[in-house]
Design a protein around this motif. Structure first.
Motif, PDB file in Angstrom:
ATOM      1  N   PHE A  46       0.850  -1.174   0.000  1.00  0.00           N
ATOM      2  CA  PHE A  46       0.000   0.000   0.000  1.00  0.00           C
ATOM      3  C   PHE A  46       0.892   1.232   0.000  1.00  0.00           C
ATOM      4  CE2 PHE A  46       0.806  -1.262   4.337  1.00  0.00           C
ATOM      5  CZ  PHE A  46       1.123  -0.075   4.975  1.00  0.00           C
ATOM      6  N   SER A  47       0.255   2.399  -0.004  1.00  0.00           N
ATOM      7  CA  SER A  47       0.993   3.659  -0.052  1.00  0.00           C
ATOM      8  C   SER A  47       0.737   4.457   1.204  1.00  0.00           C
ATOM      9  CB  SER A  47       0.592   4.477  -1.288  1.00  0.00           C
ATOM     10  OG  SER A  47       0.910   3.768  -2.474  1.00  0.00           O
ATOM     11  N   THR A  48       1.765   5.071   1.700  1.00  0.00           N
ATOM     12  CA  THR A  48       1.669   5.944   2.863  1.00  0.00           C
ATOM     13  C   THR A  48       1.876   7.385   2.401  1.00  0.00           C
ATOM     14  OG1 THR A  48       2.515   4.209   4.312  1.00  0.00           O
ATOM     15  CG2 THR A  48       2.607   6.487   5.132  1.00  0.00           C
ATOM     16  N   THR A  49       0.932   8.250   2.775  1.00  0.00           N
ATOM     17  CA  THR A  49       0.999   9.646   2.364  1.00  0.00           C
ATOM     18  C   THR A  49       1.538  10.484   3.516  1.00  0.00           C
ATOM     19  OG1 THR A  49      -0.900   9.337   0.894  1.00  0.00           O
ATOM     20  CG2 THR A  49      -0.288  11.604   1.456  1.00  0.00           C
ATOM     21  N   THR A  50       2.555  11.239   3.237  1.00  0.00           N
ATOM     22  CA  THR A  50       3.136  12.145   4.228  1.00  0.00           C
ATOM     23  C   THR A  50       3.129  13.563   3.665  1.00  0.00           C
ATOM     24  OG1 THR A  50       5.392  11.786   3.398  1.00  0.00           O
ATOM     25  CG2 THR A  50       4.620  10.331   5.176  1.00  0.00           C
ATOM     26  N   TYR A  51       3.131  14.514   4.577  1.00  0.00           N
ATOM     27  CA  TYR A  51       3.085  15.916   4.180  1.00  0.00           C
ATOM     28  C   TYR A  51       4.293  16.631   4.789  1.00  0.00           C
ATOM     29  CZ  TYR A  51      -1.730  14.625   3.097  1.00  0.00           C
ATOM     30  OH  TYR A  51      -2.841  14.007   2.598  1.00  0.00           O
ATOM     31  N   ASP A  52       5.067  17.236   3.946  1.00  0.00           N
ATOM     32  CA  ASP A  52       6.223  18.006   4.392  1.00  0.00           C
ATOM     33  C   ASP A  52       5.962  19.485   4.125  1.00  0.00           C
ATOM     34  OD1 ASP A  52       7.528  15.756   5.177  1.00  0.00           O
ATOM     35  OD2 ASP A  52       8.748  15.568   3.361  1.00  0.00           O
ATOM     36  N   ILE A  53       6.219  20.299   5.128  1.00  0.00           N
ATOM     37  CA  ILE A  53       5.983  21.735   5.025  1.00  0.00           C
ATOM     38  C   ILE A  53       7.310  22.449   4.827  1.00  0.00           C
ATOM     39  CG2 ILE A  53       5.097  23.781   6.203  1.00  0.00           C
ATOM     40  CD1 ILE A  53       3.171  21.986   7.707  1.00  0.00           C
ATOM     41  N   ILE A  54       7.365  23.215   3.755  1.00  0.00           N
ATOM     42  CA  ILE A  54       8.548  24.024   3.486  1.00  0.00           C
ATOM     43  C   ILE A  54       8.244  25.442   3.953  1.00  0.00           C
ATOM     44  CG2 ILE A  54      10.099  24.915   1.712  1.00  0.00           C
ATOM     45  CD1 ILE A  54       9.467  22.494   0.039  1.00  0.00           C
ATOM     46  N   PRO A  55       8.945  25.939   4.953  1.00  0.00           N
ATOM     47  CA  PRO A  55       8.625  27.279   5.468  1.00  0.00           C
ATOM     48  C   PRO A  55       8.899  28.359   4.434  1.00  0.00           C
ATOM     49  CG  PRO A  55      10.678  26.459   6.402  1.00  0.00           C
ATOM     50  CD  PRO A  55      10.077  25.314   5.634  1.00  0.00           C
ATOM     51  N   GLY A  56       8.140  29.415   4.505  1.00  0.00           N
ATOM     52  CA  GLY A  56       8.314  30.518   3.592  1.00  0.00           C
ATOM     53  C   GLY A  56       9.505  31.386   3.963  1.00  0.00           C
ATOM     54  N   VAL A  57       9.872  32.239   3.044  1.00  0.00           N
ATOM     55  CA  VAL A  57      11.003  33.140   3.234  1.00  0.00           C
ATOM     56  C   VAL A  57      10.554  34.553   2.891  1.00  0.00           C
ATOM     57  CG1 VAL A  57      13.338  33.750   2.487  1.00  0.00           C
ATOM     58  CG2 VAL A  57      12.673  31.339   2.674  1.00  0.00           C
ATOM     59  N   THR A  58      10.865  35.460   3.787  1.00  0.00           N
ATOM     60  CA  THR A  58      10.535  36.869   3.549  1.00  0.00           C
ATOM     61  C   THR A  58      11.737  37.718   3.918  1.00  0.00           C
ATOM     62  OG1 THR A  58       8.196  36.473   4.057  1.00  0.00           O
ATOM     63  CG2 THR A  58       8.974  38.763   4.110  1.00  0.00           C
ATOM     64  N   ASN A  59      12.196  38.517   2.950  1.00  0.00           N
ATOM     65  CA  ASN A  59      13.293  39.438   3.212  1.00  0.00           C
ATOM     66  C   ASN A  59      13.091  40.690   2.364  1.00  0.00           C
ATOM     67  OD1 ASN A  59      14.206  38.695   0.593  1.00  0.00           O
ATOM     68  ND2 ASN A  59      15.375  36.980   1.483  1.00  0.00           N
ATOM     69  N   ASP A  60      14.127  41.477   2.263  1.00  0.00           N
ATOM     70  CA  ASP A  60      14.002  42.733   1.524  1.00  0.00           C
ATOM     71  C   ASP A  60      13.907  42.537   0.022  1.00  0.00           C
ATOM     72  OD1 ASP A  60      14.183  43.983   3.952  1.00  0.00           O
ATOM     73  OD2 ASP A  60      16.357  44.356   3.803  1.00  0.00           O
ATOM     74  N   HIS A  61      14.277  41.356  -0.451  1.00  0.00           N
ATOM     75  CA  HIS A  61      14.341  41.149  -1.897  1.00  0.00           C
ATOM     76  C   HIS A  61      13.219  40.263  -2.432  1.00  0.00           C
ATOM     77  CE1 HIS A  61      18.349  42.967  -1.816  1.00  0.00           C
ATOM     78  NE2 HIS A  61      18.629  42.190  -0.767  1.00  0.00           N
ATOM     79  N   VAL A  62      12.790  39.292  -1.636  1.00  0.00           N
ATOM     80  CA  VAL A  62      11.812  38.345  -2.152  1.00  0.00           C
ATOM     81  C   VAL A  62      10.923  37.864  -1.022  1.00  0.00           C
ATOM     82  CG1 VAL A  62      13.270  36.327  -1.742  1.00  0.00           C
ATOM     83  CG2 VAL A  62      11.577  36.258  -3.583  1.00  0.00           C
ATOM     84  N   THR A  63       9.742  37.431  -1.404  1.00  0.00           N
ATOM     85  CA  THR A  63       8.794  36.843  -0.456  1.00  0.00           C
ATOM     86  C   THR A  63       8.290  35.539  -1.052  1.00  0.00           C
ATOM     87  OG1 THR A  63       8.114  38.990   0.398  1.00  0.00           O
ATOM     88  CG2 THR A  63       6.625  37.122   0.783  1.00  0.00           C
ATOM     89  N   ILE A  64       8.569  34.448  -0.362  1.00  0.00           N
ATOM     90  CA  ILE A  64       8.136  33.123  -0.820  1.00  0.00           C
ATOM     91  C   ILE A  64       7.179  32.564   0.225  1.00  0.00           C
ATOM     92  CG2 ILE A  64       8.864  30.790  -1.449  1.00  0.00           C
ATOM     93  CD1 ILE A  64      11.560  31.931  -2.241  1.00  0.00           C
TER      94      ILE A  64
END
Length: 414
Positions: A46-64
């Protein structure tokens, strides 16, 4: 006193007789089927579903912004307890083999290939055959493969050990294959009067086929590494197809090489009939037959792998993967003979001791020198000296007994 007690009871009885008795409301029965409990999945995979969270980045040049990645990981449920060697029945979770692998057979062939490795090292040192390191690597890789297979039979839940064993046994024949190419190149260099076959120089022949063998090696390595026992089914099938393409290409190169080897044989026999060969140099034929035999055993092994992988992964319909005896008879035994052929007729007993064939750089340098000499010859009024230099350049390093005459034919020197 008793009369006073009976009066309320009598009045209650009269009231019940006069007043109508209310009919109770009946709730209809639920005729729908009662829900049954959800059956547990019978498949072990069977398949196991996992969720990984990539934190955002905010600085003077870019906002992700923050992102969530969903990973579906194939896995399986253990339904059978492994035995002391880690074995579980084929088709169950953690089963690496479609049979119970033999520890004794794996140890036996690891000892056989180990003995072949030591024998080739001894013969190479005795006759100073420098290029024999190639066939030594082939025998050594077979030894490593069956050594890890012996360990894997005792730790059958370790997919890493099994993967190492599989990769080495799949790739080891390519070393022996390359050695056969190098042998023919040296036969052409040391015995053929012109040192060319179909306008291909000896060094160029050896280099070209070893390069093609390396390409096949890379393709098979990629395919074999994608076919791990715990990899997803789609990735395993992709790896098998890539590997089949690699060994198919290897066999195609072998067929082309055999055509050139037969051409070499026919030309050498013609030289013998004309008396153009040194009577003392007869070892080329037995070494050529050893090369034929070695490539023949490798071909048996290649066809076994092609049929095995093309028949599918279902053990119930593909007997080549459900019976271990096929693996040893059609994989291990042919490789034992393929490596042994060059012990029965070792190149060191045929080629001049200590002599070596120029490599790729020597081939390029010789070609450039010849081009330069030809240009000087065409532009010179006095070409007699240049002809002598050209003949000296052409005859440099030739086997004793052969020189190139100004008439363009090969003559013997006594």
């Amino acid at each position: 006193m008793r009369l006073l007690i009976l009066v309320p009871l009598a009045s209650s009885a009269v009231a019940l007789a006069i007043l109508p008795t209310p009919t109770p409301a009946l709730v209809p029965r639920d005729t729908s089927a009662s829900p049954s409990p959800t059956a547990a999945p019978t498949d072990i995979y069977f398949s196991t579903t996992t969720y990984d969270i990539i934190p955002g980045v905010t600085n003077d040049h870019v906002t992700i912004a923050q992102k969530t990645i969903t990973l579906v990981i194939p896995t399986c449920s253990h339904t059978v307890t492994p035995d002391k060697n880690g074995h579980v029945p084929p088709g169950t979770c953690g089963a690496l083999y479609e049979y119970y692998p033999s520890f004794g057979a794996a140890v036996l062939f690891s000892l056989i290939f180990g003995a072949l490795t030591v024998s080739h090292i001894f013969m190479a040192a005795k006759f100073k055959t420098r290029f024999a390191w190639v066939v030594i690597m082939g025998a050594l890789w077979e030894t490593i493969s069956f050594t890890f297979r012996s360990i894997s039979t005792r730790f059958q839940q370790s997919s890493g050990i099994e993967l190492v064993s599989s990769l080495f046994v799949l790739l080891a024949p390519l070393w022996v294959n390359a050695f056969a190419y190098m042998v023919l190149g040296r036969l052409l260099y040391f015995f053929h009067p012109a040192r060319t076959i179909m306008s291909i120089p000896a060094s160029g022949l050896a280099f070209a086929f070893v390069a093609l063998d390396f390409i096949s090696f890379v393709i098979q390595l990629v395919g074999g590494s994608w076919s791990g026992p715990n990899d997803p089914t789609n990735k395993v099938m992709q790896g098998i197809h890539i590997y089949m393409g690699g060994i198919g290409l290897q066999q195609f190169f072998i067929f082309i090489f055999l055509g050139l080897a037969i051409k070499f044989y026919l030309e050498m026999k013609a030289f013998e009939r004309q008396g153009s060969l040194d009577a003392g140099k007869k070892g080329w034929m037995k070494l050529l037959w050893a090369t034929y035999a070695s490539l023949g055993f490798i071909t048996i092994r290649i066809f076994f792998r092609l049929i095995q992988f093309s028949s599918g992964e279902n053990a119930s319909t593909n007997g080549l993967i459900s019976h271990e005896s096929y693996f040893y008879i059609l994989e291990a035994v042919p490789m034992v003979f393929a490596i042994s052929c060059f012990l029965v007729v070792h190149p060191g007993t045929v080629f001049p001791r200590g002599e070596k064939m120029p490599g790729l750089w020597g081939l390029i340098r010789g070609w450039l020198c010849c081009v330069k000499q030809r240009r000087e010859f065409k532009g010179s009024e006095d070409g007699v000296q240049l002809v002598g230099k050209y003949e000296e350049l052409e005859n440099e390093g030739r086997p004793p007994g052969y020189v190139l005459t100004p008439r363009g034919r090969v003559d013997l020197v006594y």
